[in-house]
Structure formats: C-alpha cells, structure tokens
Design an enzyme around this catalytic site. Structure first.
Site, PDB file in Angstrom:
ATOM      1  N   ASP A  10       0.861  -1.185   0.000  1.00  0.00           N
ATOM      2  CA  ASP A  10       0.000   0.000   0.000  1.00  0.00           C
ATOM      3  C   ASP A  10       0.896   1.232   0.000  1.00  0.00           C
ATOM      4  O   ASP A  10       2.098   1.144   0.264  1.00  0.00           O
ATOM      5  CB  ASP A  10      -0.890  -0.013   1.256  1.00  0.00           C
ATOM      6  CG  ASP A  10      -1.769   1.225   1.355  1.00  0.00           C
ATOM      7  OD1 ASP A  10      -2.488   1.508   0.376  1.00  0.00           O
ATOM      8  OD2 ASP A  10      -1.723   1.933   2.372  1.00  0.00           O
ATOM      9  N   SER A  11       0.290   2.392  -0.236  1.00  0.00           N
ATOM     10  CA  SER A  11       1.048   3.639  -0.196  1.00  0.00           C
ATOM     11  C   SER A  11       1.540   3.956   1.217  1.00  0.00           C
ATOM     12  O   SER A  11       2.445   4.760   1.382  1.00  0.00           O
ATOM     13  CB  SER A  11       0.145   4.775  -0.679  1.00  0.00           C
ATOM     14  OG  SER A  11      -1.043   4.788   0.093  1.00  0.00           O
ATOM     15  N   TYR A  42      -0.513   8.461  -2.309  1.00  0.00           N
ATOM     16  CA  TYR A  42      -0.575   8.202  -3.743  1.00  0.00           C
ATOM     17  C   TYR A  42      -1.845   8.840  -4.343  1.00  0.00           C
ATOM     18  O   TYR A  42      -1.918   9.073  -5.542  1.00  0.00           O
ATOM     19  CB  TYR A  42      -0.654   6.695  -4.028  1.00  0.00           C
ATOM     20  CG  TYR A  42       0.636   5.906  -3.856  1.00  0.00           C
ATOM     21  CD1 TYR A  42       1.781   6.463  -3.281  1.00  0.00           C
ATOM     22  CD2 TYR A  42       0.696   4.568  -4.268  1.00  0.00           C
ATOM     23  CE1 TYR A  42       2.938   5.704  -3.130  1.00  0.00           C
ATOM     24  CE2 TYR A  42       1.849   3.813  -4.136  1.00  0.00           C
ATOM     25  CZ  TYR A  42       2.966   4.382  -3.560  1.00  0.00           C
ATOM     26  OH  TYR A  42       4.102   3.632  -3.421  1.00  0.00           O
ATOM     27  N   CYS A  73      -3.874  -0.926  -1.943  1.00  0.00           N
ATOM     28  CA  CYS A  73      -4.174   0.491  -2.149  1.00  0.00           C
ATOM     29  C   CYS A  73      -5.214   0.638  -3.267  1.00  0.00           C
ATOM     30  O   CYS A  73      -5.009   0.151  -4.389  1.00  0.00           O
ATOM     31  CB  CYS A  73      -2.884   1.199  -2.537  1.00  0.00           C
ATOM     32  SG  CYS A  73      -3.069   2.950  -2.806  1.00  0.00           S
ATOM     33  N   ASN A  74      -6.310   1.319  -2.958  1.00  0.00           N
ATOM     34  CA  ASN A  74      -7.345   1.530  -3.984  1.00  0.00           C
ATOM     35  C   ASN A  74      -6.806   2.335  -5.150  1.00  0.00           C
ATOM     36  O   ASN A  74      -7.139   2.069  -6.307  1.00  0.00           O
ATOM     37  CB  ASN A  74      -8.543   2.261  -3.370  1.00  0.00           C
ATOM     38  CG  ASN A  74      -9.364   1.375  -2.480  1.00  0.00           C
ATOM     39  OD1 ASN A  74     -10.413   0.891  -2.877  1.00  0.00           O
ATOM     40  ND2 ASN A  74      -8.902   1.119  -1.270  1.00  0.00           N
ATOM     41  N   THR A  75      -5.968   3.333  -4.843  1.00  0.00           N
ATOM     42  CA  THR A  75      -5.432   4.181  -5.910  1.00  0.00           C
ATOM     43  C   THR A  75      -4.571   3.350  -6.865  1.00  0.00           C
ATOM     44  O   THR A  75      -4.681   3.473  -8.081  1.00  0.00           O
ATOM     45  CB  THR A  75      -4.631   5.345  -5.286  1.00  0.00           C
ATOM     46  OG1 THR A  75      -5.475   6.027  -4.348  1.00  0.00           O
ATOM     47  CG2 THR A  75      -4.149   6.313  -6.325  1.00  0.00           C
ATOM     48  N   GLU A 152      -5.859   9.485   9.941  1.00  0.00           N
ATOM     49  CA  GLU A 152      -4.504   9.241  10.467  1.00  0.00           C
ATOM     50  C   GLU A 152      -4.222  10.093  11.699  1.00  0.00           C
ATOM     51  O   GLU A 152      -3.378   9.753  12.516  1.00  0.00           O
ATOM     52  CB  GLU A 152      -3.448   9.472   9.377  1.00  0.00           C
ATOM     53  CG  GLU A 152      -3.477   8.368   8.347  1.00  0.00           C
ATOM     54  CD  GLU A 152      -2.216   8.273   7.509  1.00  0.00           C
ATOM     55  OE1 GLU A 152      -1.214   8.919   7.832  1.00  0.00           O
ATOM     56  OE2 GLU A 152      -2.267   7.528   6.507  1.00  0.00           O
ATOM     57  N   CYS A 185     -11.435   3.374  -0.394  1.00  0.00           N
ATOM     58  CA  CYS A 185     -10.112   3.836   0.047  1.00  0.00           C
ATOM     59  C   CYS A 185      -9.760   3.025   1.291  1.00  0.00           C
ATOM     60  O   CYS A 185     -10.639   2.726   2.110  1.00  0.00           O
ATOM     61  CB  CYS A 185     -10.154   5.329   0.365  1.00  0.00           C
ATOM     62  SG  CYS A 185      -8.644   5.937   1.156  1.00  0.00           S
ATOM     63  N   HIS A 187      -8.472   3.725   4.017  1.00  0.00           N
ATOM     64  CA  HIS A 187      -8.685   4.326   5.336  1.00  0.00           C
ATOM     65  C   HIS A 187     -10.151   4.338   5.783  1.00  0.00           C
ATOM     66  O   HIS A 187     -10.435   4.404   6.973  1.00  0.00           O
ATOM     67  CB  HIS A 187      -8.191   5.772   5.332  1.00  0.00           C
ATOM     68  CG  HIS A 187      -6.708   5.908   5.289  1.00  0.00           C
ATOM     69  ND1 HIS A 187      -5.942   5.368   4.287  1.00  0.00           N
ATOM     70  CD2 HIS A 187      -5.844   6.530   6.131  1.00  0.00           C
ATOM     71  CE1 HIS A 187      -4.668   5.654   4.507  1.00  0.00           C
ATOM     72  NE2 HIS A 187      -4.585   6.361   5.619  1.00  0.00           N
TER      73      HIS A 187
HETATM   74  N1  DGL Z   1      -4.134   3.883   0.229  1.00  0.00           N
HETATM   75  C1  DGL Z   1      -4.772   4.956  -0.491  1.00  0.00           C
HETATM   76  C2  DGL Z   1      -6.027   4.402  -1.192  1.00  0.00           C
HETATM   77  O1  DGL Z   1      -6.605   3.428  -0.783  1.00  0.00           O
HETATM   78  C3  DGL Z   1      -5.132   6.103   0.438  1.00  0.00           C
HETATM   79  C4  DGL Z   1      -3.916   6.902   0.898  1.00  0.00           C
HETATM   80  C5  DGL Z   1      -3.171   7.565  -0.237  1.00  0.00           C
HETATM   81  O2  DGL Z   1      -3.699   8.538  -0.831  1.00  0.00           O
HETATM   82  O3  DGL Z   1      -2.076   7.124  -0.537  1.00  0.00           O
HETATM   83  O4  DGL Z   1      -6.437   4.950  -2.173  1.00  0.00           O
END
Ligand code: DGL
Length: 301
Positions: A10-11, A42, A73-75, A152, A185, A187
């Site tokens: 993940d990011s 990300y 990571c969704n992104t 966070e 996402c 989070h």
């Molecule tokens: N992990 C990222 C997501 O799920 C969220 C945090 C980021 O922007 O890196 O998209």
C-alpha cells in the site's frame, strides 16, 4: 498446499485494513506487508507516478518469493493494476474488482455511491468495474481528500470535525439516494460507522473485506492455502518512519504491530529489477542496522 507468504502493499499504513481482513479470513497465512510511507499519499499523484511507484513496491515484495501479491491500495488498484499484472509472475489481486462486485451484489440493481481518493475518482475505475458487472446500475462518485489525514490524526466516527466534513462530502451523493455506499479507500473502513450514521438507509460495503474473501477463494481453488495450524506471522516493511507506522497502524490493523522494519532507499532501490532472494535481503538489512540511518525494529512473536 503452499506455505509461501502472501505479499501485500500500500502507499502507507492504510493497507493494514486489508491485512486485518486477511487475518480474519485466512488466519494461518504468513503475510509480508510493504507500506511506502516515504512517498504516501498516492491518492493525489498522477497515474504515471502511481504506476512507477507500484511497480517498485511489487519488485521489492517479489524478493520474498510470495505465492500471491495484493495491491491493497485503492489508488494503485484503480490506476496501475492493468499495467502491473503482466509484469508480476504470481497472481496479483487488487481491491477495486472485489469491492465493486460486492457492491453490485448488495445493491441488487439499485444505485451505488463510491467514496475514494481524488486519483481513484478521476480514473473512473470503480465505475468501469461496476458497469462491467451491471451496466445499468446508477453510480456516483465522491472524492474525500481530507479524510485520509483526519483518520490518520486519530479522528474516529464520533469526532465532530470528521462528521462535519464527511457530511459535506456525502451531500454530493445524497441526490442519488444510494442503496450502497462503497468505501473505495483503505482508510475509510475506520469511519464506516460515521458513514452509516450519516447515510442510515444505505448499506456500507468495504473493499478490504471483499478482497480478503476473493483471495481465500482464489487460493482454495488453486490448492494453495497454507497447511499450517499456527497463527500466520505478519512482517511489515516501510520506506520511512517505522515508529509512526507502529503507533498509528495499530488501529488500522486492530492489533499491535509486532514486527516492522525500515527499508532505506538504498535497500529499496538496490537491484530493483533483479529478483533478490529474501535471505540476501535479510542479510542486507542486518548489515544496514549498523549504520546510523538504518533502523531495524522487531520485537518478534
Ligand atoms: N491507500 C490509499 C487508497 O486506498 C489512500 C492513501 C493515499 O492517498 O495514498 O487509495
């Protein structure tokens, strides 16, 4: 049966919500997690950058010889999965497909609202995935740029500021009166309760949980589940600030983080394109711990 680890990246620390779901659905699997804490977030970066970072993250994890890699990571799943899949020599699972498919299942033809980062929303990956399964489903998306940092910071579902900001974001999707709100996402599962409070008639779907179930099925179909009866070990690696990862990440994981190792840029980028056996990497980390810039935190189990 396959005792090799599952690798997750993940990011940053958000992907620990996926690890949490994996530990619930696959308690005997050993897991290697990489959080790119030096380069997070990300979710506001260009797709070129996200693809390049994701490829480097994968290359790092391939040194551990995993049986499967999860882009938690969704992104990354939205922007880079297609490009990465042919380059990764083991199955690569993202969170967008499983999340979309669970949302479609729960919506039963009614409308879906997707909450996600700016980059995920701009990619329209969730819309494509939903329409691939159910072309006539009405879908709306809402980017929630402040949520990652608020979560966070430790703000929870009962926090007034978080509720106020979330309420404003949800204004954008209320018009559609969605049957399902998809948390797109890493989070957002931490504030699922707040989303439920503000959208009491909608079902809340979490991509993390849907992904863990897809992974369990995929491994079972390939006869690649671990045969171990012991609880699976979780080893975490981060590209910066292991202390913060340990402190903040605990609430994402739902349990204390026991093993976290800081990977210095030198270790991370060293021979990126060459498969490097885990033994060599561990030796490098051990050597690195003599140097002032390299920290190795590990309390073991
Ligand atoms: N992990 C990222 C997501 O799920 C969220 C945090 C980021 O922007 O890196 O998209």
């Amino acid at each position: 049966m396959d005792s090799k680890p599952i690798a997750v990246f993940d990011s940053g620390l958000g992907g620990l919500t996926v690890v949490r779901a994996l530990r619930r659905h696959l308690p005997h699997e050993s897991l290697i997690y990489f959080g790119d804490t030096a380069r997070v977030p990300y979710g506001i970066k260009s797709s070129e950058t996200v693809v390049a970072f994701a490829e480097q993250d994968c290359n790092f994890l391939l040194r551990f010889n995993p049986k499967l890699v999860i882009a938690a990571c969704n992104t990354v799943s939205a922007l880079a999965l297609e490009e990465l899949t042919p380059k990764v020599p083991v199955p690569l699972v993202g969170v967008v497909g499983p999340g979309a498919s669970e949302a479609v299942r729960q919506a039963g033809g009614r409308s879906i609202a997707v909450l996600a980062t700016e980059a995920t929303v701009a990619s329209q990956a969730y819309i494509r995935a939903i329409h691939h399964l159910a072309p006539r489903t009405p879908v709306t998306q809402q980017r929630c740029p402040s949520l990652v940092s608020l979560i966070e910071e430790g703000r929870t579902s009962s926090d007034k500021i978080l509720l106020m900001i979330l309420d404003e974001y949800l204004d954008g999707v209320r018009q559609l009166d969605p049957a399902v709100v998809l948390l797109g996402c890493t989070h957002y599962p931490l504030v699922a309760e707040a989303v439920g409070k503000l959208m009491p008639l909608a079902r809340i779907v979490d991509s993390a949980d849907a992904t863990a179930r897809v992974v369990r099925e995929l491994l079972a179909n390939r006869d690649a589940l671990s045969a171990s009866v012991e609880p699976g070990r979780l080893r975490c690696y981060v590209s910066d600030n292991p202390q913060r990862f340990r402190e903040v990440g605990g609430s994402f994981l739902g349990e204390p983080i026991r093993e976290v190792t800081w990977i210095t840029p030198e270790q991370f980028f060293h021979e990126q394109s060459v498969f490097k056996p885990v033994r060599e990497l561990e030796d490098a980390i051990a050597r690195g711990s003599d140097r002032p810039e390299a920290v190795h935190i590990s309390s073991g189990r």
